[in-house]
Design an enzyme around this catalytic site. Structure first.
Site, short mmCIF file in Angstrom:
data_model
loop_
_atom_site.label_atom_id
_atom_site.label_comp_id
_atom_site.label_asym_id
_atom_site.label_seq_id
_atom_site.Cartn_x
_atom_site.Cartn_y
_atom_site.Cartn_z
N SER A 52 0.85 -1.20 0.00
CA SER A 52 0.00 0.00 0.00
C SER A 52 0.88 1.25 0.00
O SER A 52 0.41 2.34 -0.33
CB SER A 52 -0.94 0.01 1.21
OG SER A 52 -0.23 -0.24 2.41
N LYS A 120 5.20 -11.18 2.86
CA LYS A 120 3.78 -11.44 2.61
C LYS A 120 3.54 -11.55 1.11
O LYS A 120 4.08 -10.76 0.34
CB LYS A 120 2.90 -10.36 3.22
CG LYS A 120 1.39 -10.62 3.05
CD LYS A 120 0.53 -9.77 3.96
CE LYS A 120 0.34 -8.36 3.51
NZ LYS A 120 -0.29 -8.21 2.17
N GLU A 122 0.26 -12.44 -1.90
CA GLU A 122 -1.19 -12.37 -2.06
C GLU A 122 -1.74 -13.52 -2.89
O GLU A 122 -1.09 -14.00 -3.81
CB GLU A 122 -1.58 -11.04 -2.74
CG GLU A 122 -1.32 -9.83 -1.87
CD GLU A 122 -1.92 -8.55 -2.42
OE1 GLU A 122 -2.60 -8.58 -3.47
OE2 GLU A 122 -1.69 -7.50 -1.80
N GLU A 189 -8.73 -9.98 3.93
CA GLU A 189 -9.12 -8.60 3.60
C GLU A 189 -10.48 -8.56 2.94
O GLU A 189 -10.73 -9.28 1.96
CB GLU A 189 -8.07 -7.95 2.68
CG GLU A 189 -8.46 -6.51 2.30
CD GLU A 189 -7.35 -5.66 1.73
OE1 GLU A 189 -6.19 -6.11 1.68
OE2 GLU A 189 -7.66 -4.52 1.32
O1 KIV Z 1 -0.35 -3.43 1.60
C1 KIV Z 1 -0.99 -3.40 2.66
O2 KIV Z 1 -1.01 -2.39 3.38
C2 KIV Z 1 -1.71 -4.60 3.05
C3 KIV Z 1 -2.64 -4.50 4.21
C4 KIV Z 1 -3.86 -3.77 3.82
C5 KIV Z 1 -2.95 -5.83 4.78
O3 KIV Z 1 -1.56 -5.62 2.43
#
Ligand code: KIV
Length: 287
Positions: A52, A120, A122, A189
């Site tokens: 983000s 992380k 997705e 999410e």
């Molecule tokens: O990129 C991000 O901030 C996220 C969160 C919204 C979980 O993946």
């Protein structure tokens, strides 16, 4: 979590322990050193350098364009500001999907160059294999299901997922597959609360929700959203705890007015020469 009152650096085992004890896990995003220092001081459990960042701090209109180099620079800045929370970094779109080799190489780069505790990724599907490969290479992985912003176009936009029973089954299957692949935690999410409630009994690893209701093991919010630093409409799930953008605009506008009206700088912001030196100045400069 702490001995003798001093907070200790969190471990992945601490997250599992929080889940086991039914204590909510607090995660927030941060993208730089001051943001990380704020998260540290506020006592959160996990800091996510989310992609983000593409929108919150880099000015892109989606998470798609952000690069590995950009995410690594931001994650390193956050790392330098943290001593207690776990640090998770998003692998950006296009840096892990193509093959297990690509995914492992990118994850190892993050682990070595940023000092993050986990990366992380997705989606389910092919990402499950990528997650398994990264885990095998020794880097802990957090999964992310439901609304996955990197592939929002393919999902038909930024909208809640799992709103039909069949779609909900797909969300559950993705979450279970990522769990079985060895993910240490999963982000849910934008999923209806009743879908989350139905899936939670089969989740052995901590689940961190954002717009997924109250049944998850923890919550995550974007730093700029919760502090009111961003512009434009907010997602339904955001609760705003401060209005810093308004405070920042007011502060910069007050500074501009003081400069224009010659109210700033005042004498207390000004240096003076050593005693007696001012008397000699004209003579010396006149040489
Ligand atoms: O990129 C991000 O901030 C996220 C969160 C919204 C979980 O993946």
């Amino acid at each position: 979590m702490s001995t003798h009152g001093a907070p200790q650096r969190r471990s992945l085992g601490d997250l599992a322990a929080l889940k086991a004890r039914g204590e909510p896990i607090v995660m927030v995003t941060a993208y730089d050193h001051p943001g990380a220092r704020v998260a540290e001081a506020a006592g959160v459990d996990v800091v996510l350098v989310g992609d983000s960042a593409a929108m919150t701090v880099l000015g892109y209109d989606s998470t798609v364009p952000v690069t590995v180099d950009e995410m690594i620079m931001l994650t390193r800045a956050a790392r330098r500001g943290l001593s207690t929370p776990l640090l998770v970094a998003d692998l950006p779109f296009g840096s892990y999907e193509a093959s297990d080799e690509q995914a492992v190489a990118t994850a190892l780069r993050f682990a070595k160059e940023t000092g993050c505790d986990a990366v992380k990724v997705e989606r389910g599907g092919a990402t499950v294999d990528r997650a398994r490969a990264i885990v095998r290479a020794g880097v802990p992985v957090v999964g992310h299901v439901g609304l996955t912003p990197q592939t929002a176009v393919a999902l038909g936009g930024y909208r809640a997922q799992g709103r039909t029973a069949e779609d909900a089954r797909g969300v559950r299957d993705d979450a279970l597959a990522l769990q079985d692949a060895g993910c240490v935690a999963i982000v849910f999410e934008a999923i209806p609360a009743e879908v989350t409630e139905a899936i939670m009994p089969v989740m052995r690893v901590p689940v961190i929700g954002i717009g997924a209701g109250a049944a998850t093991d923890g919550q995550v919010l974007v730093f700029h959203d919760l502090l009111g630093l961003g512009e434009g409409p907010q997602a339904r799930f955001v609760r705003r705890y401060a209005d810093l953008r308004a405070d920042m605009i007011a502060g910069v506008a007050a500074y501009a007015a003081d400069v224009r009206e010659r109210r700033y700088p005042a004498s207390e912001h000004t240096y003076a020469m050593r005693p007696g030196e001012a008397d000699r100045l004209g003579e010396v400069l006149g040489e």
